[in-house]
Design a protein around this motif. Structure first.
Motif, PDB file in Angstrom:
ATOM      1  N   UNK A  22       0.992  -0.895  -0.078  1.00 56.11           N
ATOM      2  CA  UNK A  22      -0.392  -0.242   0.312  1.00 56.11           C
ATOM      3  C   UNK A  22       0.841   1.467   0.410  1.00 56.11           C
ATOM      4  N   UNK A  23       1.775   1.300   0.921  1.00 53.87           N
ATOM      5  CA  UNK A  23       2.909   2.448   1.089  1.00 53.87           C
ATOM      6  C   UNK A  23       3.789   2.878  -0.019  1.00 53.87           C
ATOM      7  N   UNK A  24       3.892   1.277  -0.905  1.00 54.48           N
ATOM      8  CA  UNK A  24       4.766   1.815  -2.255  1.00 54.48           C
ATOM      9  C   UNK A  24       4.113   2.154  -3.636  1.00 54.48           C
ATOM     10  N   UNK A  25       2.743   1.505  -3.245  1.00 53.91           N
ATOM     11  CA  UNK A  25       1.841   2.312  -4.522  1.00 53.91           C
ATOM     12  C   UNK A  25       1.477   3.366  -4.471  1.00 53.91           C
ATOM     13  N   UNK A  26       1.287   3.477  -3.135  1.00 52.25           N
ATOM     14  CA  UNK A  26       0.466   5.158  -2.979  1.00 52.25           C
ATOM     15  C   UNK A  26       1.700   6.850  -2.862  1.00 52.25           C
TER      16      UNK A  26
END
Length: 254
Positions: free
Chosen positions: A213-217
């Motif tokens: 989630x953090x990498x994609x966001x």
């Protein structure tokens, strides 16, 4: 969504129109022009740049602050023997007897984790007018020793987020679209970790789900995000405390 929209505007001004905000930030992160070489010489240049940001800030401070610390602050490298498991950056308060200055320790295990455009906001958060302005003043005060040595996350981290906002209000990003993008990416990072903190501790998210989630966001390097997620697993609620404190500081100023 609000923060991503601001970042989208800046990226489009630079001709970067394809893909999500996170995908475009990842492309920018990989730009050799935005990365210091992952060598001792490259690390020395990064430290020099961050220390110069602090030096350039000094003439502006009296226009915004009536009280500033007497103790200086400097940027240092996280010790090599702890860098693998350490955060991307942290502040160490000065010695109470004045024998040691305040220090912003930056993790240089891989310089690609900290592209140049992200460094101003990190420096303002960890040093001046961020943690150093609050904690060095506490060390120089006549408060009880317990209060001089303790940290309360919503208070100290909330102040540091407020300092990031203040840096923008002080005009430190004028003419520097990429520096401004770094400020918004830091905000996106704070917002995203409120999501993963809640996901991990209240919704049953896995470590891998939180990392993705953090990498994609935000488009930040997976190595850096992995260290952050493992920190959130071990310290429930700490990531959320930053934004709680920021909200209280802003309301207090109003």
């Amino acid at each position: 969504a609000q923060i991503s929209a601001k970042m989208d505007e800046i990226l489009k001004k630079r001709g970067m129109t394809q893909g999500s905000v996170g995908e475009r930030v990842a492309v920018l992160n990989a730009d050799p022009a935005q990365n210091y070489p992952n060598t001792d010489e490259g690390r020395a240049r990064m430290l020099a740049y961050c220390n110069q940001l602090i030096a350039d800030l000094q003439p502006k401070l009296p226009l915004w602050f009536g009280v500033t610390p007497k103790t200086p602050v400097e940027v240092r490298r996280v010790p090599v023997y702890t860098e693998a498991g350490a955060a991307g950056g942290y502040y160490e308060r000065p010695a109470l007897d004045g024998s040691r200055p305040g220090a912003f320790y930056i993790n240089l295990r891989d310089t690609a984790e900290r592209p140049r455009w992200s460094l101003p906001t990190l420096t303002y958060h960890e040093s001046a007018p961020g943690h150093h302005f609050q904690l060095a003043l506490v060390a120089e005060s006549n408060l009880p020793k317990l209060r001089q040595n303790m940290g309360f996350s919503a208070n100290t981290e909330g102040w540091a987020l407020y300092a990031e906002q203040l840096a923008m209000e002080m005009g430190l990003y004028e003419g520097d679209d990429l520096g401004l993008l770094g400020m918004y990416q830091a905000r996106l990072f704070r917002a995203g970790r409120c999501v993963v903190d809640t996901g991990i501790h209240a919704k049953g998210w896995s470590r891998e789900q939180a990392i993705r989630y953090m990498v994609d966001t935000g488009g930040e390097p997976e190595g850096r995000i992995t260290s952050e997620i493992e920190r959130y697993c071990a310290r429930p609620g700490q990531a959320c405390s930053y934004k709680v404190g920021h909200t209280v500081w802003v309301n207090a100023r109003e």
